[in-house]
Design a protein around this motif. Structure first.
Motif, PDB file in Angstrom:
ATOM      1  N   ALA A 111       0.827  -1.209   0.000  1.00  0.00           N
ATOM      2  CA  ALA A 111       0.000   0.000   0.000  1.00  0.00           C
ATOM      3  C   ALA A 111       0.860   1.257   0.000  1.00  0.00           C
ATOM      4  N   LEU A 112       1.948   1.249   0.752  1.00  0.00           N
ATOM      5  CA  LEU A 112       2.873   2.381   0.724  1.00  0.00           C
ATOM      6  C   LEU A 112       3.461   2.556  -0.673  1.00  0.00           C
ATOM      7  N   THR A 113       3.875   1.443  -1.286  1.00  0.00           N
ATOM      8  CA  THR A 113       4.443   1.496  -2.631  1.00  0.00           C
ATOM      9  C   THR A 113       3.441   2.070  -3.622  1.00  0.00           C
ATOM     10  N   ALA A 114       2.218   1.569  -3.571  1.00  0.00           N
ATOM     11  CA  ALA A 114       1.196   2.033  -4.510  1.00  0.00           C
ATOM     12  C   ALA A 114       0.863   3.502  -4.283  1.00  0.00           C
ATOM     13  N   TRP A 115       0.724   3.901  -3.016  1.00  0.00           N
ATOM     14  CA  TRP A 115       0.390   5.298  -2.716  1.00  0.00           C
ATOM     15  C   TRP A 115       1.497   6.234  -3.203  1.00  0.00           C
ATOM     16  N   GLU A 116       2.742   5.904  -2.875  1.00  0.00           N
ATOM     17  CA  GLU A 116       3.849   6.761  -3.305  1.00  0.00           C
ATOM     18  C   GLU A 116       3.929   6.825  -4.822  1.00  0.00           C
ATOM     19  N   ALA A 117       3.703   5.694  -5.506  1.00  0.00           N
ATOM     20  CA  ALA A 117       3.774   5.677  -6.962  1.00  0.00           C
ATOM     21  C   ALA A 117       2.662   6.513  -7.585  1.00  0.00           C
ATOM     22  N   LEU A 118       1.441   6.325  -7.113  1.00  0.00           N
ATOM     23  CA  LEU A 118       0.299   7.006  -7.726  1.00  0.00           C
ATOM     24  C   LEU A 118       0.227   8.487  -7.379  1.00  0.00           C
ATOM     25  N   PHE A 119       0.447   8.812  -6.104  1.00  0.00           N
ATOM     26  CA  PHE A 119       0.174  10.173  -5.646  1.00  0.00           C
ATOM     27  C   PHE A 119       1.432  11.018  -5.440  1.00  0.00           C
ATOM     28  N   ASP A 120       2.572  10.392  -5.140  1.00  0.00           N
ATOM     29  CA  ASP A 120       3.813  11.158  -5.002  1.00  0.00           C
ATOM     30  C   ASP A 120       4.582  11.234  -6.316  1.00  0.00           C
ATOM     31  N   LYS A 121       4.587  10.150  -7.101  1.00  0.00           N
ATOM     32  CA  LYS A 121       5.364  10.118  -8.348  1.00  0.00           C
ATOM     33  C   LYS A 121       4.508  10.530  -9.556  1.00  0.00           C
ATOM     34  N   LEU A 122       3.412   9.815  -9.805  1.00  0.00           N
ATOM     35  CA  LEU A 122       2.545  10.185 -10.922  1.00  0.00           C
ATOM     36  C   LEU A 122       1.745  11.453 -10.623  1.00  0.00           C
ATOM     37  N   LYS A 123       1.654  11.780  -9.342  1.00  0.00           N
ATOM     38  CA  LYS A 123       0.960  12.992  -8.888  1.00  0.00           C
ATOM     39  C   LYS A 123      -0.506  13.024  -9.307  1.00  0.00           C
ATOM     40  N   LEU A 124      -1.167  11.879  -9.218  1.00  0.00           N
ATOM     41  CA  LEU A 124      -2.600  11.847  -9.479  1.00  0.00           C
ATOM     42  C   LEU A 124      -3.318  12.643  -8.395  1.00  0.00           C
ATOM     43  N   SER A 125      -4.389  13.298  -8.774  1.00  0.00           N
ATOM     44  CA  SER A 125      -5.228  14.036  -7.833  1.00  0.00           C
ATOM     45  C   SER A 125      -6.357  13.133  -7.361  1.00  0.00           C
ATOM     46  N   GLN A 126      -6.712  13.238  -6.083  1.00  0.00           N
ATOM     47  CA  GLN A 126      -7.785  12.421  -5.553  1.00  0.00           C
ATOM     48  C   GLN A 126      -9.132  13.125  -5.713  1.00  0.00           C
ATOM     49  N   GLY A 127     -10.177  12.305  -5.852  1.00  0.00           N
ATOM     50  CA  GLY A 127     -11.525  12.831  -6.038  1.00  0.00           C
ATOM     51  C   GLY A 127     -12.218  12.128  -7.189  1.00  0.00           C
ATOM     52  N   ASP A 128     -13.518  11.930  -7.063  1.00  0.00           N
ATOM     53  CA  ASP A 128     -14.278  11.195  -8.074  1.00  0.00           C
ATOM     54  C   ASP A 128     -14.262  11.863  -9.441  1.00  0.00           C
ATOM     55  N   ASP A 129     -14.092  13.164  -9.470  1.00  0.00           N
ATOM     56  CA  ASP A 129     -14.158  13.892 -10.738  1.00  0.00           C
ATOM     57  C   ASP A 129     -12.786  14.159 -11.360  1.00  0.00           C
ATOM     58  N   THR A 130     -11.727  13.568 -10.786  1.00  0.00           N
ATOM     59  CA  THR A 130     -10.380  13.818 -11.311  1.00  0.00           C
ATOM     60  C   THR A 130     -10.038  12.817 -12.413  1.00  0.00           C
ATOM     61  N   HIS A 131      -9.247  13.262 -13.382  1.00  0.00           N
ATOM     62  CA  HIS A 131      -8.673  12.403 -14.429  1.00  0.00           C
ATOM     63  C   HIS A 131      -9.739  11.644 -15.225  1.00  0.00           C
ATOM     64  N   ARG A 132     -10.918  12.223 -15.373  1.00  0.00           N
ATOM     65  CA  ARG A 132     -12.021  11.533 -16.025  1.00  0.00           C
ATOM     66  C   ARG A 132     -11.718  11.158 -17.474  1.00  0.00           C
ATOM     67  N   ASP A 133     -10.891  11.917 -18.142  1.00  0.00           N
ATOM     68  CA  ASP A 133     -10.589  11.660 -19.546  1.00  0.00           C
ATOM     69  C   ASP A 133      -9.243  10.971 -19.734  1.00  0.00           C
ATOM     70  N   GLN A 134      -8.697  10.417 -18.650  1.00  0.00           N
ATOM     71  CA  GLN A 134      -7.369   9.828 -18.726  1.00  0.00           C
ATOM     72  C   GLN A 134      -7.400   8.341 -18.359  1.00  0.00           C
ATOM     73  N   THR A 135      -6.326   7.654 -18.749  1.00  0.00           N
ATOM     74  CA  THR A 135      -6.235   6.210 -18.518  1.00  0.00           C
ATOM     75  C   THR A 135      -4.928   5.867 -17.823  1.00  0.00           C
ATOM     76  N   LEU A 136      -5.009   4.864 -16.961  1.00  0.00           N
ATOM     77  CA  LEU A 136      -3.853   4.328 -16.242  1.00  0.00           C
ATOM     78  C   LEU A 136      -3.744   2.850 -16.549  1.00  0.00           C
ATOM     79  N   LEU A 137      -2.588   2.411 -17.051  1.00  0.00           N
ATOM     80  CA  LEU A 137      -2.308   0.998 -17.293  1.00  0.00           C
ATOM     81  C   LEU A 137      -1.455   0.464 -16.152  1.00  0.00           C
ATOM     82  N   ILE A 138      -1.945  -0.563 -15.464  1.00  0.00           N
ATOM     83  CA  ILE A 138      -1.189  -1.204 -14.388  1.00  0.00           C
ATOM     84  C   ILE A 138      -0.729  -2.574 -14.875  1.00  0.00           C
TER      85      ILE A 138
END
Length: 340
Positions: free
Chosen positions: A129-156
């Motif tokens: 969970a630490l790894t995923a959080w740091e990767a998504l929100f510290d490195k990729l800098k995704l914004s949190q919220g239901d209305d964020t990144h609506r037109d974007q895609t993430l490949l895991i």
């Protein structure tokens, strides 16, 4: 005295690699918690260290960097924790791990465990969970919220693994991005869907399969597999000005210049970097505290897939063996060490 499970023959097969030993009870340092371990889980980093990475391979090492337990004693400078608190943490790779009855951990890397998860469910979560959080929100800098990144895609890539499983949940539940996970077996495909992936694509012939699914390019890639196996896939699939984050090294040669034409950002995520270098390590305790709230609110759920049994050398070796097959989904957990 305390009992620990240590590596005995680092290059041996997993089932023969661990022994039970007695060691002196550790004394907390100024910032430490002494924790009585209730459950632990295994991660790929455990198997790498067992085979000689990071720590000397010619000595007995106590492995394990995912734990839940009760605080027994606190160091003189510790705040916000007291004996009896139930905590969870990943800890530090350079200190003795959690494959033991008791462990010392820096309180700043620790948080009170989710109250609505069992010890085994919570033990599955800290490192991944630490790894995923740091990767998504510290490195990729995704914004949190239901209305964020609506037109974007993430490949895991490797969506059914420990990190991929919780990263899929976080991206789906905490942002508005479209999540595409890779998997190839029926069980792993179903697992990715349960974790919240909008789509699941076979990682074999990934570019063709993505194109067939209608995805010529994606905005973000989180690679939880050997980057050498997917480098050409990633350079093809990433959108111009996109961002790739990865957690697994490679022995293969990769062409970093291939990202230049699209001005793509590439980042490494290594959860142990903060404690290894003393870089704002309290950030990880804060992340774990936030995650505990998310688990208790039902926004996220444990990725525990199987409890192998109590913490014994045989069960620990079996967990390592199963992890090394590369066919596990989610996380493998062991309950507390039985009394000697």
């Amino acid at each position: 005295m305390q009992v620990v499970a240590t590596t005995s023959q680092p290059q041996a097969a997993p089932l023969d690699a661990f022994e039970r030993h007695e060691r002196e009870m550790p004394t907390p340092g100024e910032r430490d918690l002494l924790v009585r371990v209730e459950a632990i889980s295994v991660n790929p980093v455990d198997t790498k260290i067992r085979q000689g990475a990071f720590l000397p391979s010619d000595q007995h090492n106590v492995l394990g960097w995912d734990a839940v337990g009760r605080v027994e004693r606190v160091g003189a400078s510790v705040e916000h924790f007291a004996p009896g608190d139930r905590v969870y943490y990943a800890g530090e790779v350079e200190r003795p791990g959690c494959n033991a009855e008791y462990q010392l951990v820096d309180a700043r890397l620790t948080a009170k465990a989710p109250s609505k998860l069992s010890a085994e469910e919570a033990a599955a979560m800290p490192l991944t969970a630490l790894t995923a959080w740091e990767a998504l929100f510290d490195k990729l800098k995704l914004s949190q919220g239901d209305d964020t990144h609506r037109d974007q895609t993430l490949l895991i890539i490797n969506g059914a693994g420990g990190v991929g499983s919780i990263a899929t949940q976080m991206a789906r539940q905490l942002t508005g991005i479209k999540v595409i996970a890779t998997a190839s077996r029926d069980t792993s495909i179903e697992w990715c869907r349960r974790m919240g992936a909008h789509e699941v694509v076979d990682h074999h012939d990934l570019v063709s399969n993505m194109q067939h699914a209608g995805h010529e390019q994606v905005d973000y890639i989180f690679n939880c597999h050997d980057i050498g196996d997917h480098w050409e896939n990633m350079t093809t699939l990433i959108r111009p000005l996109g961002h790739i984050v990865a957690i697994a090294e490679t022995q293969k040669s990769v062409d970093l210049n291939a990202l230049q034409g699209k001005a793509v950002t590439f980042s490494w995520e290594f959860m142990f970097a903060r404690p290894l270098h003393g870089a704002d390590i309290a950030h990880q305790g804060q992340i774990l505290a936030t995650l505990a709230e998310r688990f208790d609110a039902g926004h996220l759920r444990s990725t525990l897939s199987d409890i192998v049994g109590p913490l014994t050398p045989a069960n620990l070796g079996e967990a390592h063996r199963r992890l090394e097959t590369g066919h596990t989904t989610g996380k493998l957990v062991l309950s507390a060490m039985p009394e000697a």
